[in-house]
Design a protein around this motif. Structure first.
Motif, PDB file in Angstrom:
ATOM      1  N   THR A  66      -4.003  -2.448   1.586  1.00  0.00           N
ATOM      2  CA  THR A  66      -3.647  -1.029   1.565  1.00  0.00           C
ATOM      3  C   THR A  66      -2.147  -0.855   1.764  1.00  0.00           C
ATOM      4  O   THR A  66      -1.526   0.023   1.163  1.00  0.00           O
ATOM      5  CB  THR A  66      -4.434  -0.251   2.628  1.00  0.00           C
ATOM      6  N   HIS A  67      -1.554  -1.691   2.579  1.00  0.00           N
ATOM      7  CA  HIS A  67      -0.101  -1.654   2.756  1.00  0.00           C
ATOM      8  C   HIS A  67       0.581  -1.897   1.403  1.00  0.00           C
ATOM      9  O   HIS A  67       1.531  -1.190   1.040  1.00  0.00           O
ATOM     10  CB  HIS A  67       0.313  -2.704   3.791  1.00  0.00           C
ATOM     11  N   ALA A  68       0.097  -2.859   0.647  1.00  0.00           N
ATOM     12  CA  ALA A  68       0.662  -3.136  -0.684  1.00  0.00           C
ATOM     13  C   ALA A  68       0.448  -1.952  -1.620  1.00  0.00           C
ATOM     14  O   ALA A  68       1.347  -1.614  -2.412  1.00  0.00           O
ATOM     15  CB  ALA A  68       0.032  -4.401  -1.256  1.00  0.00           C
ATOM     16  N   ARG A  69      -0.720  -1.325  -1.553  1.00  0.00           N
ATOM     17  CA  ARG A  69      -0.963  -0.151  -2.394  1.00  0.00           C
ATOM     18  C   ARG A  69      -0.006   0.987  -2.028  1.00  0.00           C
ATOM     19  O   ARG A  69       0.448   1.726  -2.900  1.00  0.00           O
ATOM     20  CB  ARG A  69      -2.419   0.303  -2.272  1.00  0.00           C
ATOM     21  N   ALA A  70       0.329   1.105  -0.767  1.00  0.00           N
ATOM     22  CA  ALA A  70       1.283   2.137  -0.346  1.00  0.00           C
ATOM     23  C   ALA A  70       2.654   1.865  -0.967  1.00  0.00           C
ATOM     24  O   ALA A  70       3.330   2.795  -1.417  1.00  0.00           O
ATOM     25  CB  ALA A  70       1.374   2.193   1.176  1.00  0.00           C
ATOM     26  N   PHE A  71       3.054   0.608  -1.015  1.00  0.00           N
ATOM     27  CA  PHE A  71       4.324   0.263  -1.650  1.00  0.00           C
ATOM     28  C   PHE A  71       4.308   0.585  -3.134  1.00  0.00           C
ATOM     29  O   PHE A  71       5.338   0.899  -3.730  1.00  0.00           O
ATOM     30  CB  PHE A  71       4.658  -1.220  -1.450  1.00  0.00           C
ATOM     31  N   PRO A  76      -0.848   6.635   0.814  1.00  0.00           N
ATOM     32  CA  PRO A  76       0.215   7.245   1.599  1.00  0.00           C
ATOM     33  C   PRO A  76       1.027   6.193   2.371  1.00  0.00           C
ATOM     34  O   PRO A  76       0.462   5.273   2.972  1.00  0.00           O
ATOM     35  CB  PRO A  76      -0.514   8.171   2.575  1.00  0.00           C
ATOM     36  N   LYS A  77       2.339   6.347   2.366  1.00  0.00           N
ATOM     37  CA  LYS A  77       3.223   5.400   3.050  1.00  0.00           C
ATOM     38  C   LYS A  77       2.900   5.319   4.540  1.00  0.00           C
ATOM     39  O   LYS A  77       2.887   4.222   5.111  1.00  0.00           O
ATOM     40  CB  LYS A  77       4.679   5.783   2.845  1.00  0.00           C
ATOM     41  N   ALA A  78       2.632   6.455   5.166  1.00  0.00           N
ATOM     42  CA  ALA A  78       2.336   6.452   6.605  1.00  0.00           C
ATOM     43  C   ALA A  78       1.097   5.612   6.913  1.00  0.00           C
ATOM     44  O   ALA A  78       1.063   4.882   7.912  1.00  0.00           O
ATOM     45  CB  ALA A  78       2.146   7.880   7.110  1.00  0.00           C
ATOM     46  N   ILE A  79       0.098   5.694   6.059  1.00  0.00           N
ATOM     47  CA  ILE A  79      -1.119   4.886   6.253  1.00  0.00           C
ATOM     48  C   ILE A  79      -0.795   3.408   6.061  1.00  0.00           C
ATOM     49  O   ILE A  79      -1.223   2.559   6.848  1.00  0.00           O
ATOM     50  CB  ILE A  79      -2.234   5.330   5.272  1.00  0.00           C
ATOM     51  N   GLY A  80      -0.046   3.097   5.016  1.00  0.00           N
ATOM     52  CA  GLY A  80       0.352   1.707   4.776  1.00  0.00           C
ATOM     53  C   GLY A  80       1.126   1.131   5.946  1.00  0.00           C
ATOM     54  O   GLY A  80       0.882  -0.005   6.369  1.00  0.00           O
ATOM     55  N   ALA A  85       1.267  -2.373  10.724  1.00  0.00           N
ATOM     56  CA  ALA A  85       1.448  -2.577  12.166  1.00  0.00           C
ATOM     57  C   ALA A  85       0.167  -3.141  12.791  1.00  0.00           C
ATOM     58  O   ALA A  85       0.231  -4.020  13.665  1.00  0.00           O
ATOM     59  CB  ALA A  85       1.852  -1.273  12.843  1.00  0.00           C
ATOM     60  N   SER A  86      -0.979  -2.666  12.329  1.00  0.00           N
ATOM     61  CA  SER A  86      -2.253  -3.193  12.820  1.00  0.00           C
ATOM     62  C   SER A  86      -2.410  -4.660  12.454  1.00  0.00           C
ATOM     63  O   SER A  86      -2.890  -5.465  13.262  1.00  0.00           O
ATOM     64  CB  SER A  86      -3.422  -2.386  12.248  1.00  0.00           C
ATOM     65  N   THR A  87      -2.001  -5.016  11.244  1.00  0.00           N
ATOM     66  CA  THR A  87      -2.069  -6.415  10.817  1.00  0.00           C
ATOM     67  C   THR A  87      -1.211  -7.293  11.721  1.00  0.00           C
ATOM     68  O   THR A  87      -1.655  -8.364  12.156  1.00  0.00           O
ATOM     69  CB  THR A  87      -1.599  -6.558   9.359  1.00  0.00           C
ATOM     70  N   LEU A  88      -0.003  -6.851  12.001  1.00  0.00           N
ATOM     71  CA  LEU A  88       0.872  -7.630  12.878  1.00  0.00           C
ATOM     72  C   LEU A  88       0.246  -7.793  14.261  1.00  0.00           C
ATOM     73  O   LEU A  88       0.331  -8.868  14.864  1.00  0.00           O
ATOM     74  CB  LEU A  88       2.246  -6.967  12.975  1.00  0.00           C
TER      75      LEU A  88
END
Length: 101
Positions: A66-71, A76-80, A85-88
């Motif tokens: 989803t982070h990649a989809r945000a890029f 939405p960028k905020a969700i990504g 951050a959750s992944t980290l």
């Protein structure tokens, strides 16, 4: 054991990242969860840490999608950013678990 590892990877614990955040007191500790599971199972739990680490990495990979989809402008960028951050946090939790073994 995969399900137990997943539960442990996402369970709130003091000093560790948790997907659910801080849910307050009153929940059993991860150690108590494993002890309870051991009471009801004949499975060998010696590798439960491996399953927890695997779950942290698997969930992190999904969240990074989803982070990649945000890029790419498809989420939405905020969700990504939040999911990254959750992944980290999950990866840090996995490293802590590895170092504790």
């Amino acid at each position: 054991l995969r399900d137990l590892g997943w539960l442990l990877a996402t369970w709130p614990a003091p000093g560790q990242f948790s997907i659910g955040g801080n849910l307050g007191d009153g929940l059993p500790s991860p150690e108590e969860l494993v002890a309870r599971y051991a009471q009801r199972s004949t499975r060998d739990l010696s590798a439960v840490g491996w399953y927890e680490v695997l779950a942290c990495f698997k969930l992190g990979i999904v969240l990074e999608g989803t982070h990649a989809r945000a890029f790419a402008g498809k989420a939405p960028k905020a969700i990504g950013d939040m999911l990254h951050a959750s992944t980290l946090g999950l990866f840090a939790r996995a490293v802590q678990r590895i170092q504790a073994s």
